[in-house]
Write a protein that holds these residues in place. Structure first.
Motif, short mmCIF file in Angstrom:
data_model
loop_
_atom_site.label_atom_id
_atom_site.label_comp_id
_atom_site.label_asym_id
_atom_site.label_seq_id
_atom_site.Cartn_x
_atom_site.Cartn_y
_atom_site.Cartn_z
N ALA A 1 14.02 -1.82 -3.29
CA ALA A 1 13.56 -2.20 -1.95
C ALA A 1 13.92 -3.67 -1.71
N LYS A 2 14.18 -4.01 -0.46
CA LYS A 2 14.44 -5.43 -0.13
C LYS A 2 13.12 -6.14 0.08
N LYS A 3 12.17 -5.36 0.64
CA LYS A 3 10.85 -5.90 0.94
C LYS A 3 9.96 -5.87 -0.30
N ASP A 4 8.97 -6.76 -0.36
CA ASP A 4 7.99 -6.73 -1.45
C ASP A 4 6.88 -5.77 -1.06
N PHE A 5 6.66 -4.73 -1.87
CA PHE A 5 5.67 -3.70 -1.53
C PHE A 5 4.33 -3.90 -2.23
N SER A 6 4.07 -5.10 -2.80
CA SER A 6 2.82 -5.23 -3.55
C SER A 6 1.57 -5.09 -2.68
N LYS A 7 1.68 -5.47 -1.39
CA LYS A 7 0.52 -5.30 -0.51
C LYS A 7 0.22 -3.81 -0.29
N GLU A 8 1.28 -3.05 -0.05
CA GLU A 8 1.12 -1.59 0.14
C GLU A 8 0.57 -0.94 -1.14
N ILE A 9 1.07 -1.42 -2.28
CA ILE A 9 0.61 -0.84 -3.55
C ILE A 9 -0.87 -1.15 -3.78
N SER A 10 -1.27 -2.39 -3.52
CA SER A 10 -2.69 -2.74 -3.68
C SER A 10 -3.56 -1.88 -2.78
N ALA A 11 -3.06 -1.60 -1.55
CA ALA A 11 -3.85 -0.80 -0.60
C ALA A 11 -4.09 0.62 -1.10
N LEU A 12 -3.20 1.09 -1.99
CA LEU A 12 -3.38 2.46 -2.52
C LEU A 12 -4.68 2.58 -3.30
N PHE A 13 -5.14 1.45 -3.85
CA PHE A 13 -6.31 1.50 -4.72
C PHE A 13 -7.56 0.91 -4.09
N ASN A 14 -7.42 0.48 -2.84
CA ASN A 14 -8.60 -0.03 -2.12
C ASN A 14 -9.34 1.14 -1.49
N GLY A 15 -10.63 1.19 -1.72
CA GLY A 15 -11.40 2.24 -1.09
C GLY A 15 -11.39 3.54 -1.87
N THR A 16 -10.65 3.60 -2.99
CA THR A 16 -10.75 4.78 -3.85
C THR A 16 -11.71 4.42 -4.98
N ARG A 17 -12.09 5.43 -5.71
CA ARG A 17 -13.03 5.17 -6.79
C ARG A 17 -12.33 4.72 -8.08
N HIS A 18 -11.01 4.50 -7.99
CA HIS A 18 -10.22 4.06 -9.14
C HIS A 18 -10.32 5.04 -10.31
N SER A 19 -10.57 6.29 -10.00
CA SER A 19 -10.71 7.24 -11.10
C SER A 19 -9.34 7.76 -11.55
N THR A 20 -8.34 7.55 -10.70
CA THR A 20 -7.01 8.05 -11.02
C THR A 20 -6.27 7.05 -11.90
N ALA A 21 -5.75 7.54 -13.01
CA ALA A 21 -4.99 6.66 -13.90
C ALA A 21 -3.52 6.70 -13.52
N VAL A 22 -2.85 5.58 -13.68
CA VAL A 22 -1.41 5.53 -13.45
C VAL A 22 -0.71 5.76 -14.79
N GLU A 23 0.28 6.64 -14.75
CA GLU A 23 1.02 6.95 -15.95
C GLU A 23 2.10 5.90 -16.21
N ILE A 24 2.13 5.39 -17.44
CA ILE A 24 3.24 4.55 -17.85
C ILE A 24 4.25 5.52 -18.45
N ASN A 25 5.32 5.75 -17.70
CA ASN A 25 6.25 6.84 -17.99
C ASN A 25 7.57 6.24 -18.48
N THR A 26 7.93 6.58 -19.73
CA THR A 26 9.10 5.94 -20.34
C THR A 26 10.43 6.61 -19.98
N ALA A 27 10.38 7.69 -19.18
CA ALA A 27 11.62 8.40 -18.84
C ALA A 27 12.59 7.50 -18.09
N GLY A 28 12.06 6.51 -17.34
CA GLY A 28 12.94 5.62 -16.58
C GLY A 28 13.96 4.91 -17.47
N LEU A 29 13.58 4.71 -18.75
CA LEU A 29 14.50 4.06 -19.69
C LEU A 29 15.71 4.94 -20.00
N ARG A 30 15.60 6.25 -19.72
CA ARG A 30 16.71 7.18 -19.96
C ARG A 30 17.51 7.44 -18.69
#
Ligand SMILES: [Zn+2]
Ligand SMILES: [Zn+2]
Length: 263
Positions: A167-196
């Motif tokens: 992306a050309k734009k910085d999406f950190s604001k949009e990413i932070s908004a994903l977790f605002n107002g949720t109960r933070h019960s969802t875990a984010v997967e650290i997925n190593t497939a990107g290395l392949r």
């Protein structure tokens, strides 16, 4: 305590190889304390060829994983899950949201408006669209995915970078908004497939992992293996990145209950 690998496929999806035993044996050999299967839940017929199991196969899949869990229970914990496409398709039986056999569900986005953006055959779609629009649409879908509260884990969080399109734009604001107002019960997967993949980088990026830590978002680990030799792939690098960001524990799931494993 050993690590968990919660993102493993089976031959049922049509693009993975090896037997369930071989995946579990690989996990034991690599010293993992848990292996979880999260094969692709059925997509509609016109989309699923070589991508997911048929919609009459989930029971066969669940029975197979459950019997392996029993067989291996003194040696390693074997968890049962699905990787479910979001937005949901009617071929996914919503009874699995509450099925007592299921330890966790991974919610993943592989399609933007029907475009299989992570499929090598459709890579030309990137040249037909504005890259920031693609990222913006992708994170909108992730927002609906997280706010649906159906999922315990978010799969390959920034998959849209798979072929190296940034992306050309910085999406950190949009990413932070994903977790605002949720109960933070969802875990984010650290997925190593990107290395392949062409991007040669873990999903999500180092910067996003640091952002998630600052937002107090729990994380877990997945190799996205499609063959037994990929089980636990590059977990050393993943753990190093997590520790660097400040994480000292990862999340694990049993029957949808989340608990911590110390890194
Ligand atoms: Zn797959
Ligand atoms: Zn996936």
């Amino acid at each position: 305590m050993g690590l968990v690998d919660y993102h493993n496929h089976t031959a049922l999806c049509g693009h993975a190889t090896g037997t369930v035993e071989e995946y579990i044996d690989a996990a034991i050999t690599r010293g993992l304390s848990e292996i979880g299967f999260s094969d692709h839940a059925p997509l509609p017929e016109e989309l699923r060829e070589g991508i997911t199991m048929r919609d009459d196969q989930p029971e066969e899949y669940l029975t197979s994983i459950q019997s392996h869990a029993l067989k291996y229970k003194t040696r390693i914990a074997v968890r049962t899950g699905f990787e479910v496409d979001f937005p949901l398709h009617n071929t996914f039986d919503q009874r699995y949201f509450t099925d007592p056999r299921i330890d966790y569900l991974i919610g993943s986005c592989h399609f933007i408006d029907g475009w299989a953006f992570d499929h090598p055959s459709f890579i030309d779609g990137f040249s037909k669209r504005d890259i920031d629009d693609i990222y913006s649409q992708y994170y909108e879908i992730m927002k609906d995915l997280i706010f649906s509260e159906h999922f315990h884990i978010i799969g390959h969080f920034d998959l849209v970078k798979k072929f190296g399109h940034r992306a050309k734009k910085d999406f950190s604001k949009e990413i932070s908004a994903l977790f605002n107002g949720t109960r933070h019960s969802t875990a984010v997967e650290i997925n190593t497939a990107g290395l392949r993949k062409p991007v040669q980088e873990i999903y999500p990026s180092k910067d996003i992992i640091s952002l998630l830590f600052s937002l107090n978002v729990p994380v877990t680990l997945g190799s996205d293996s499609h063959s037994p030799d990929e089980v636990g792939y590059e977990f050393g690098s993943a753990v190093e990145m997590l520790k660097h960001a400040g994480y000292r524990k990862i999340s694990a799931f049993e029957k949808r209950r989340r608990y911590d494993i110390t890194l």
